[in-house]
Every structure is written in structure tokens, then in C-alpha cells.
Design an enzyme around this catalytic site. Sequence first.
Site, PDB file in Angstrom:
ATOM      1  N   HIS A 191       8.731  -1.713-108.604  1.00 48.07           N
ATOM      2  CA  HIS A 191       9.230  -1.028-109.804  1.00 48.07           C
ATOM      3  C   HIS A 191       9.084   0.480-109.634  1.00 48.07           C
ATOM      4  CE1 HIS A 191       9.955   0.010-113.995  1.00 48.07           C
ATOM      5  NE2 HIS A 191      10.521  -1.181-114.073  1.00 48.07           N
ATOM      6  N   ASP A 194      12.261  -9.193-113.730  1.00 47.53           N
ATOM      7  CA  ASP A 194      13.284 -10.105-113.202  1.00 47.53           C
ATOM      8  C   ASP A 194      12.694 -11.274-112.418  1.00 47.53           C
ATOM      9  OD1 ASP A 194      15.641  -8.863-114.127  1.00 47.53           O
ATOM     10  OD2 ASP A 194      15.491  -7.333-112.586  1.00 47.53           O
TER      11      ASP A 194
HETATM   12  C1  LIG Z   1      15.021  -4.714-114.723  1.00 52.48           C
HETATM   13  C2  LIG Z   1      14.834  -3.977-113.472  1.00 52.48           C
HETATM   14  O1  LIG Z   1      15.668  -3.192-113.120  1.00 52.48           O
HETATM   15  S1  LIG Z   1      13.416  -4.193-112.612  1.00 52.48           S
HETATM   16  C3  LIG Z   1      13.880  -3.888-110.906  1.00 52.48           C
HETATM   17  C4  LIG Z   1      14.783  -4.966-110.415  1.00 52.48           C
HETATM   18  N1  LIG Z   1      15.110  -4.782-109.012  1.00 52.48           N
HETATM   19  C5  LIG Z   1      14.563  -5.496-108.046  1.00 52.48           C
HETATM   20  O2  LIG Z   1      13.746  -6.374-108.249  1.00 52.48           O
HETATM   21  C6  LIG Z   1      15.052  -5.192-106.641  1.00 52.48           C
HETATM   22  C7  LIG Z   1      13.901  -5.118-105.653  1.00 52.48           C
HETATM   23  N2  LIG Z   1      13.113  -3.943-105.903  1.00 52.48           N
HETATM   24  C8  LIG Z   1      13.519  -2.714-105.457  1.00 52.48           C
HETATM   25  O3  LIG Z   1      14.553  -2.560-104.805  1.00 52.48           O
HETATM   26  C9  LIG Z   1      12.658  -1.520-105.802  1.00 52.48           C
HETATM   27  O4  LIG Z   1      11.308  -1.866-105.918  1.00 52.48           O
HETATM   28  C10 LIG Z   1      13.142  -0.783-107.064  1.00 52.48           C
HETATM   29  C11 LIG Z   1      14.639  -0.465-106.942  1.00 52.48           C
HETATM   30  C12 LIG Z   1      12.949  -1.669-108.278  1.00 52.48           C
HETATM   31  C13 LIG Z   1      12.345   0.498-107.255  1.00 52.48           C
HETATM   32  O5  LIG Z   1      12.648   1.251-106.196  1.00 52.48           O
HETATM   33  P1  LIG Z   1      12.104   2.713-105.809  1.00 52.48           P
HETATM   34  O6  LIG Z   1      11.121   3.217-106.746  1.00 52.48           O
HETATM   35  O7  LIG Z   1      13.305   3.538-105.574  1.00 52.48           O
HETATM   36  O8  LIG Z   1      11.375   2.390-104.464  1.00 52.48           O
HETATM   37  P2  LIG Z   1      12.038   2.375-103.032  1.00 52.48           P
HETATM   38  O9  LIG Z   1      13.234   1.493-102.986  1.00 52.48           O
HETATM   39  O10 LIG Z   1      12.229   3.788-102.615  1.00 52.48           O
HETATM   40  O11 LIG Z   1      10.880   1.684-102.221  1.00 52.48           O
HETATM   41  C14 LIG Z   1       9.674   2.338-101.826  1.00 52.48           C
HETATM   42  C15 LIG Z   1       9.081   1.549-100.665  1.00 52.48           C
HETATM   43  O12 LIG Z   1       8.683   0.257-101.107  1.00 52.48           O
HETATM   44  C16 LIG Z   1       9.448  -0.754-100.470  1.00 52.48           C
HETATM   45  N3  LIG Z   1       9.888  -1.704-101.473  1.00 52.48           N
HETATM   46  C17 LIG Z   1      10.168  -1.459-102.758  1.00 52.48           C
HETATM   47  N4  LIG Z   1      10.557  -2.583-103.379  1.00 52.48           N
HETATM   48  C18 LIG Z   1      10.499  -3.545-102.442  1.00 52.48           C
HETATM   49  C19 LIG Z   1      10.801  -4.916-102.490  1.00 52.48           C
HETATM   50  N5  LIG Z   1      11.230  -5.501-103.611  1.00 52.48           N
HETATM   51  N6  LIG Z   1      10.650  -5.630-101.359  1.00 52.48           N
HETATM   52  C20 LIG Z   1      10.218  -5.042-100.214  1.00 52.48           C
HETATM   53  N7  LIG Z   1       9.927  -3.729-100.114  1.00 52.48           N
HETATM   54  C21 LIG Z   1      10.079  -3.000-101.227  1.00 52.48           C
HETATM   55  C22 LIG Z   1      10.661  -0.035 -99.902  1.00 52.48           C
HETATM   56  O13 LIG Z   1      11.204  -0.715 -98.792  1.00 52.48           O
HETATM   57  C23 LIG Z   1      10.071   1.303 -99.547  1.00 52.48           C
HETATM   58  O14 LIG Z   1       9.341   1.164 -98.347  1.00 52.48           O
HETATM   59  P3  LIG Z   1       9.304   2.348 -97.255  1.00 52.48           P
HETATM   60  O15 LIG Z   1       8.694   3.511 -97.981  1.00 52.48           O
HETATM   61  O16 LIG Z   1       8.480   1.775 -96.178  1.00 52.48           O
HETATM   62  O17 LIG Z   1      10.723   2.591 -96.880  1.00 52.48           O
HETATM   63  O1  LIG Z   2      12.867   0.601-116.100  1.00 53.95           O
HETATM   64  C1  LIG Z   2      13.437   0.299-115.051  1.00 53.95           C
HETATM   65  O2  LIG Z   2      13.662   1.091-114.118  1.00 53.95           O
HETATM   66  C2  LIG Z   2      13.944  -1.078-114.839  1.00 53.95           C
HETATM   67  C3  LIG Z   2      13.390  -2.066-115.790  1.00 53.95           C
HETATM   68  O3  LIG Z   2      12.308  -2.591-115.616  1.00 53.95           O
HETATM   69  C4  LIG Z   2      14.168  -2.379-116.982  1.00 53.95           C
HETATM   70  O4  LIG Z   2      15.237  -1.791-117.190  1.00 53.95           O
HETATM   71  O5  LIG Z   2      13.741  -3.249-117.759  1.00 53.95           O
END
Ligand SMILES: CC(=O)SCCNC(=O)CCNC(=O)[C@H](O)C(C)(C)COP(=O)(O)OP(=O)(O)OC[C@H]1O[C@@H](n2cnc3c(N)ncnc32)[C@H](O)[C@@H]1OP(=O)(O)O
Ligand SMILES: O=C([O-])CC(=O)C(=O)O
Length: 372
Positions: free
Chosen positions: A257, A308
Site C-alpha cells: 500500500h 483487496d
Molecule cells: C484499493 C487499492 O487500491 S489498494 C492497492 C491495490 N493494488 C494492489 O494490490 C496491487 C499490488 N500492490 C502494488 O502494486 C503496490 O503495493 C501499490 C501500487 C499498492 C503501492 O505501490 P507504491 O507505493 O507505488 O510502491 P511501489 O510499486 O513503488 O513498490 C515499492 C517496492 O515494493 C515492492 N512491492 C510493492 N507492492 C508489491 C507487491 N504487491 N508484490 C511484490 N512487491 C511489491 C515493489 O516491487 C518495489 O520494490 P523495489 O523497491 O525493490 O523495486
Molecule cells: O488509498 C489508496 O491508495 C488505495 C486504497 O486503499 C483505496 O482506495 O481504498
Amino acid sequence: MSSTKGLEGITATQSQISSIIDDKLTYVGYDIDDLTENCSFEEVVYLLWNLKLPNEEELASFKAELAEEMAVPQGIIDHLKSYDLSSVHPMAAVRTAVSMLGLYDNEADEMTEEANRRKALRLQAKISTIVTAFGRIRNGEEPVSPKKELSFAANFLYMLNGKEPEDIEVEAFNKALVLHADHELNASTFTSRVCVATLSDVYSGVTAAIGALKGPLHGGANERVMKMLSEIGEEDNAIPYIKEKFANKEKVMGMGHRVYENGDPRAKHLRDMSRQLTSITGESKWYNMSVKIEEFIKEEKGLPANVDFYSASVYHSLGIEHDLFTPIFAVSRVSGWLAHILEQYSNNRLIRPRAEYVGPDKQTFVHLEERS
Ligand SMILES: CC(=O)SCCNC(=O)CCNC(=O)[C@H](O)C(C)(C)COP(=O)(O)OP(=O)(O)OC[C@H]1O[C@@H](n2cnc3c(N)ncnc32)[C@H](O)[C@@H]1OP(=O)(O)O
Ligand SMILES: O=C([O-])CC(=O)C(=O)O
């Protein structure tokens, strides 16, 4: 000028609607745990739009107003029937149908606060009918009309399945709706605010937000969590599967997150519901597998499960088709988008940040016929 990738840590606006401080989520100052355990979704929508919880009379009239607005124009139903829906993602259909609602609303471009509130009510009521109608039409079934005496949560399940749901199903679904209603300046909410800050209309703001929610890094993750669990199949395969994802540098959906460091406070509610519901359906393996994955990723990468992650096995246990998970997120989150849209209008300024230019500089212009 320097830039921050993904606007991480940037405070882009002020809001009275919801807050995330030290991993604690509140709506209008009320702890999400209290709201989840005690409130109907309708109460929470009222809270988000009025910044106060309703009394009994206010809630009864709000529920009646919502129920009154649930029918959708026949033109939209006919439109859904005119496609081969087998190859259409429901989020694309919902995005288009919500945009179409604006065509049937003669107040669509009326910008008074009263008119915008009336449109908010219509959108909140009708999106539920649109998602359930889509779910039925693509399976060759006729849409089911809402029942005015049912709650919002019960009506959704009734319109989807054509039979009144059990109390435990309504309770779980209501909690899920409450948990997804708002979340500060997430990507889709930010999108809706950027859109209406140009003084565009409410339908445009919500349509834009649905587009943002659809992506797998945001609301689209819940459907993909269930796809992953299905691919894993059995508990013993869970850790090897995740290790392979890590080896391939793939992200695990439902984990991580942008804002929460130690954990998403919504996940524990969904985890509890997943445990309870999967044991009732005799499919505890989805819950057990999810727990194994959550613990492993927490230990290996320090990443928490987000909203999620467990919602996937909850919706699956309620018998909901997997590609309807993200549309259900929209059915709830539209309440938050609308609250933010109303807040944006009430104290508007165009949202227009800058980009740090990193392209080529001082290029010598070459006429078309002379270019190689
Ligand atoms: C309702 C919602 O929107 S909740 C979020 C729903 N989305 C997901 O579940 C998708 C999976 N999760 C992700 O892609 C991310 O954790 C996000 C998009 C939610 C947040 O992303 P950001 O804050 O931008 O983190 P970012 O993508 O830059 O990741 C930072 C590091 O953690 C790692 N990381 C983050 N999430 C994950 C994951 N789910 N699985 C594996 N590695 C991960 C990245 O690979 C990165 O590693 P690195 O620094 O070695 O390259
Ligand atoms: O806040 C965020 O980036 C994503 C999330 O958890 C939501 O929208 O519920």
C-alpha cells in the site's frame, strides 16, 4: 524544479471527509472499526455527504430517497443488451453506462449545490442497479427490479441473484460496502477531483474515477487476487507460487500500500469475514491460503495485505462472479467520490501541477522534406 514520482507523500488538498493517520482510518473522525461494526452502508453514505451521522428520521428518509432512485432508464438496459457481453469487462460496461446516465438526466449540467446533491443520490442509487443488471443480462437473465423495503446491501444481492439473501450474507456485504466507501486521496478519488475542478459535471467526475479504479494497481486488484488463489489451487502450493512471483519480479495482487506502513485497518475485518464465510461454504482453503500468503509476504518483504486481498475470498464465498468484484468496489466507492466531488465544488480551484521537463533541449528544427 524536481519531481516526486507518483506524487508520493505530497499533500494535494484539504478534506474533511476521511483521514489516514498513523495507519488509522477514520470517516469524518469516526473510527472505521466502529462504523464497520455498527452502521448500515446508507448511514455511512449520509455521513460522507453531510459530515454528520443521521438520526433515525434522517436515515429513514435518506433510505427512502435512495430506494426511489434505483430504477435505471430502459435505454441503458437496452444498450447493455445490444452488446456481446461475454467479451466485455464489467468495469468497461459500468463506466459507459454511468456516463450514459448523464444523457438521461436533464440536470446533468446544472451546477447548483442542490442539483449536484440530487445527482449524487441518483448515481449512488443507480450504479447498484447497473452492475446487477449487467451481471444478469450477460448470463441470459432479465434484470430484477429493486425492492424498496430492502437495505442497499440486501437489494444489491437480491437484484444480482433474483432471490432475497440470507442475513449473514447481507451483514458481510454491508460491512464490505462500509469498508470500501472512502479512502482519502486514493487514485480514483483524486481523478474525480481533478476532473470536476475544471468545473466539469458530476457524471464526468464519476466516469473518470471508474476508469482509474479499474486498473490492477488500484481496485482491479481484488479480481486478480481471486485469479491468483484459483491458480494456486491448494494450500501447499501457495508459498512456492509466491516465491516464483518474487523470482520473476512480479507483484502479488492485494499486497502492499502506498500509505499504510504496518497494515491496512480494513483488512482484519475482511479477514474475519473470509474465515467465517469460507468455513460456511466448506472452502476454508481460500482463507488458509490467503493467511499463508499474507504471513509470508509480511515476513519476506514487510508488505501488508490491503483491502483487496481478503475481499476476494469474501465475495467469492458470497457466490459472486470474480469479474464483478471491482464493479462492487465502485458501487461502494462512488459514495466517497461523490463526497469529494461535492467538497471540491464547494471550495474549488483548478488542479494543475507542473512536470519537470527531462526531454531533449535546444533542438535544431529540420523541415519535413529534409528529415532522414
Ligand atoms: C484499493 C487499492 O487500491 S489498494 C492497492 C491495490 N493494488 C494492489 O494490490 C496491487 C499490488 N500492490 C502494488 O502494486 C503496490 O503495493 C501499490 C501500487 C499498492 C503501492 O505501490 P507504491 O507505493 O507505488 O510502491 P511501489 O510499486 O513503488 O513498490 C515499492 C517496492 O515494493 C515492492 N512491492 C510493492 N507492492 C508489491 C507487491 N504487491 N508484490 C511484490 N512487491 C511489491 C515493489 O516491487 C518495489 O520494490 P523495489 O523497491 O525493490 O523495486
Ligand atoms: O488509498 C489508496 O491508495 C488505495 C486504497 O486503499 C483505496 O482506495 O481504498
